[in-house]
Each structure stands twice: as structure tokens, then as C-alpha cells.
Design an enzyme around this catalytic site. Structure first.
Site, short mmCIF file in Angstrom:
data_model
loop_
_atom_site.label_atom_id
_atom_site.label_comp_id
_atom_site.label_asym_id
_atom_site.label_seq_id
_atom_site.Cartn_x
_atom_site.Cartn_y
_atom_site.Cartn_z
N GLU A 178 0.83 -1.21 0.00
CA GLU A 178 0.00 0.00 0.00
C GLU A 178 0.87 1.27 0.00
O GLU A 178 0.46 2.31 -0.52
CB GLU A 178 -0.94 -0.01 1.23
N HIS B 194 7.01 -26.96 0.86
CA HIS B 194 6.28 -28.03 0.17
C HIS B 194 5.19 -27.47 -0.71
O HIS B 194 4.23 -28.16 -1.05
CB HIS B 194 5.72 -29.01 1.21
N LYS C 107 -13.07 3.20 -1.90
CA LYS C 107 -13.93 3.64 -0.79
C LYS C 107 -15.03 4.56 -1.34
O LYS C 107 -16.20 4.42 -1.00
CB LYS C 107 -13.11 4.42 0.25
#
Ligand code: PA5
Length: 471
Positions: free
Chosen positions: A296, A325, A439
Site C-alpha cells: 500500500e 512443500h 472507498k
């Protein structure tokens, strides 16, 4: 504190040409960043004392005396609750989530109260209705205290959660609802501070010059940390010691600068992905916190001069040994587009020995007598070696132990590294215009007043074609 003078270690040998050949950094390349280093250190120093810059987090380790007193005395009371729930998202949640995982028992909520010595703890950092319901199903309101955290005081997710909880509390307790909720927000701006005043809520303040993802060492992280019984003064001591040690304009004497320089050179060489891989389950969420910080802060369209640059390295989290793995195959043999940062722990808080048995199977019995501690650190060494052998840049941060003091150092190191990288990239590391866009679109979709133009823009966007939808 016996280990107070010890420091976390940063080893970047395997980023260098001497080890990974043409994929690595040359001495010449390091020297070429000298001016950049100097400029970044001077800029940080100057910006820190000039108004309007979001560098207040640098001073939090030493300027919160009264705040700490208030945090500790309030936490002492709240600690008696059975459930403590944080409502927040992004920078208002990830810091305490990572501290909780690192410093509390890994099964804290399952422990008996006498062992836990603190409330059960939940951080609600999403608005998935099923998750909200699941929380409501298990807590007992009578025994719960909520801490609603939002710097802006207007984040839809957090405010929605707050409205749901406040409604329930008011219905049950009327004017005494305030005994179950504490607010952490900006002192003068945003909706939450006004509501908090109206409802007479106990409130902690987030300094104006401290942004969400840099706020873990403000009351955002410190208050819940204190409720959980962490030594918040040690966290701040660790931060302060790291910050002081990272003021020199020479990467060989400044860990954060060295860390940023090595990332920067690699980024310029096309390493667009930065993997954070702790070898400790307790630090798994620390990798999440770091990913937010790096992503960010540094992923930006424009530079400081308004030019379109679209910079940023994609942060990726992994966990040792589990991802050996899974992801390590890709990191070892896939595209040459990443660097890996390991976090190593010298002294784990537990020691478990692998018992003997099955001597007739040598490929099993070779493990007997070793500890899990030896196994995990050998696997880490083996992985960094394998990556190095395959010319994959990697570096290691070593914590002497996982405790408040070293986590304070680590978090400050990461915040400073991010700030220096911002200066190198010539971008504003402290804003998030890309997040704001989302937003605002949400406000418009939900009909918030003042967002009519945005709603119109959304309505007029090109409709999706059925051709590319399969049902
Ligand atoms: O780092 C940031 O600024 C963001 O991640 C914010 O923390 C996040 O958007 C939440 O914002 P607020 O604390 O205002 O609710």
C-alpha cells in the site's frame, strides 16, 4: 531486560553477485546508490521535523508518556473482560493481529482463563456477514468489550460493524452501552470522534501525522496489546533503539537503509516480487502486516512530480517450512522475478526432541535425538542455500527471540525500510489514492450524500457483456 543490548541481524550475502552471479548485486551497484542513500536519509530527517508529513510514527517510541499511562490503566480494567473484540480494517487491524499471534500463546483463545490471563481476543477485519454472525454466536455481550478503531472515522466496513454492535449494546444496556465500547480515532476529524463524544465513549487518539499502516505503535496497536498483557514499553524500546540505529547515511551502518537499497537495486533489475517468509508460525501474520506496508505504501501511479510511473513491488507472504512443500518449487525454478526475505528465530520459546524408535529404518531414525528446533533451522539454512545455488536472491533477518523488544525492532526496521524505499522511488509512501477510489465508489453505490457524481459515473460505465459470462 537481559537481552536489551542485542540486536536483530540482517544478512544479505545471498543478494550479492559473489554468491548468485549475474542475478546478484555488484559492489559497483551498491556504490552507485550512495547519493540516493544520502538524499533519502536527509529527506527523512528534514521531513520528520517539518509539518504536514506523515512521519509522526518515528516519534511514537518516545513521545507517548501520558498516553501509555492512560493505556495501561484502562487496559488493567478491560483485561478482566472475558472477550475483547477489535473492530477495524487494514492498518487499524493488521498490526495488532500480528502482535497477538507473535506474542500470545498460539492457541490463546482455547486456553483456560487461569493460563490465558487475558480476555479471549478477536479482530473483525472483514464484513463477511457469516463471520460477523459467527462472532455474535460465541461471545457473551455481558462479558465483552469492543475496541472500534478507525483513523478516518468513516471507513464503511468499520462503521457498519460499529453500528451493529452499538445497536445491540444500546438495546441491552441503554446509557451503559458505553461501558462495553472504546473508540480509537482521530481527535478532531471524522465521524467516530463525534459519535464518541455524543455517546461519552472512552477514546484513544491517533496522531494526525500517523497513517493507518504505520500506526501499530500508537494506541491502535498498543491499547489492545496492553489488554492482552504484552509489555508495550518493551515494544517501544525496541522501536526506539532500531530508529536511532538507522539514522546514518551509510548502508553499512544502517540496517533499514541496507534493506531498502538491496530491494531497490533488485527491483530495478526486474525483481518485481518480494516474498516475506518467516520460519515461525508466530510470525505468519507479521508477514501479512509487512505485505500491507510494502504494497500500500509503494504501489503508486504517480511520483512526487506528478508523472505517471506505476511503480511498486508485489509483496507475497510465505511461511517456513510449510511453503517449502508448496511455493519453494516456484521460487527456486520459476521466473527470475523475485527476492525472498527470510525471518529466522534463534531461540524458539519451546524445545521439543524427536524421540527414538524404528532403528531398522535409517531414513526415519536419522531424525531421532534431534530437536524440532534443529530441524526447522536446518531446513531454513538448506532452503537459503538451495535458492542461492539456483541464483535466486535471498536475505535473512534474524531475531534472537520472539519477544516485545525484538518485535519492536523488527516493525520499526520494516517501517523505515518502506520509508527509504519511498524516497528512492520518489513517491509518496504515506498516501493511498488507489484505496480511496474504492472507498468512494462504495459510498456512491450505497447512496451516500455528496457522492452523486461518483454514482452517476458508475452507472454510466460500460455494461458487462454476456458473451464473457458463463452460467
Ligand atoms: O494504511 C492505511 O491507511 C489503510 O490501510 C487504513 O488503515 C485502512 O483503510 C483503514 O482506515 P481507517 O483506520 O481510517 O478506518
Amino acid at each position: 531486560m537481559a537481552q536489551e543490548k542485542k540486536f536483530i541481524k540482517f544478512d544479505y550475502n545471498y543478494m550479492m553477485e559473489n554468491y548468485i552471479g549475474s542475478e546478484g548485486i555488484t559492489e559497483k551497484e551498491l556504490v552507485a546508490t550512495k547519493m540516493l542513500q544520502k538524499k533519502a536519509v536527509i529527506s527523512l530527517k528534514e521531513d520528520r521535523v517539518s509539518n504536514g508529513n506523515m512521519l509522526g510514527w518515528l516519534d511514537l517510541p518516545h513521545n507517548q508518556k501520558d498516553v501509555i499511562r492512560d493505556i495501561l490503566s484502562t487496559a488493567k480494567q478491560i483485561r478482566k473482560a472475558e472477550y475483547f473484540v477489535v473492530l477495524g480494517i487494514g492498518g487499524s487491524a493488521l498490526g495488532i493481529m500480528s502482535l497477538f499471534q507473535a506474542l500470545c500463546h498460539l492457541h490463546h483463545n482455547e486456553l483456560k482463563r487461569s493460563k490465558r490471563k487475558a480476555p479471549k481476543f478477536y479482530v473483525e477485519d472483514n464484513i463477511d456477514p457469516e463471520r460477523m454472525q459467527a462472532l455474535l454466536d460465541i461471545i457473551d455481550l455481558d462479558k465483552t468489550v469492543f475496541n472500534v478503531i478507525t483513523k478516518s472515522g468513516s471507513t464503511s466496513e468499520t462503521i457498519s460493524q460499529f453500528l451493529i454492535i452499538m445497536d445491540m449494546l444500546k438495546e441491552k444496556y441503554g446509557v451503559n452501552a458505553k461501558n462495553h465500547i472504546i473508540a480509537t480515532t482521530d481527535e478532531t476529524s471524522g465521524n467516530l470522534i463525534n459519535i464518541a463524544k455524543k455517546e461519552d465513549l472512552k477514546t484513544f487518539y491517533i496522531p494526525k501525522d500517523v497513517g493507518g499502516r504505520f500506526s501499530v505503535i500508537s494506541p491502535v496497536g498498543l491499547f489492545p496489546a496492553a489488554v492482552l498483557g504484552m509489555n508495550i514499553k518493551d515494544i517501544l524500546r525496541g522501536c526506539l533503539d532500531m530508529e536511532k540505529s538507522c539514522r546514518k547515511a551509510n548502508m553499512f551502518e544502517n540496517m533499514a537503509l541496507a534493506s531498502a537499497v538491496t530491494q531497490y537495486i533488485m527491483y530495478k533489475k526486474g525483481k518485481n516480487i518480494s516474498v516475506m517468509m518467516p520460519y515461525a508460525d508466530s510470525l505468519k501474520l507479521m508477514a501479512d502486516w509487512y505485505c500491507q506496508l510494502w504494497g500500500e505504501s509503494l504501489g503508486k501511479a504517480k511520483n512526487l512530480y506528478g508523472e505517471t510511473v506505476n511503480v511498486g513491488q508485489t509483496p507475497v507472504k510465505a511461511i517456513g517450512v510449510t511453503d517449502q512443500h508448496s511455493q519453494i518449487q516456484l521460487y527456486t525454478e520459476g521466473p527470475y522475478d523475485k527476492i525472498v526475505t527470510f525471518i529466522n528465530v534463534e531461540e524458539y520459546r519451546s524445545k521439543i526432541t524427536i524421540p527414538g524408535g524404528y532403528e531398522e529404518f535409517p531414513s526415519v531414525s536419522f531424525l531421532s535425538g534431534h530437536t524440532l528446533n534443529e530441524l526447522i533451522s536446518s531446513e531454513k539454512k538448506a532452503t537459503e542455500y538451495a535458492l542461492m545455488k539456483n541464483k535466486r536472491p535471498n536475505r535473512t533477518i534474524t531475531l534472537p527471540a520472539v519477544n516485545e523488544y525484538y518485535l519492536g525492532q523488527l516493525m520499526m526496521l520494516m517501517m523505515l525500510e518502506t520509508a527509504y524505499m519511498g524516497y528512492f522511488l520518489e513517491i509518496d509512501a504515506f498516501n493511498q489514492p488507489g484505496v480511496e477510489e474504492g472507498k468512494n465508489a462504495t459510498y456512491a453505490l450505497l447512496g451516500r450524500k455528496g457522492y452523486e457524481a461518483k454514482a452517476k459515473e458508475l452507472r454510466s460505465s460500460k455494461p458487462k457483456s454476456q458473451r464473457f459470462i458463463i452460467e
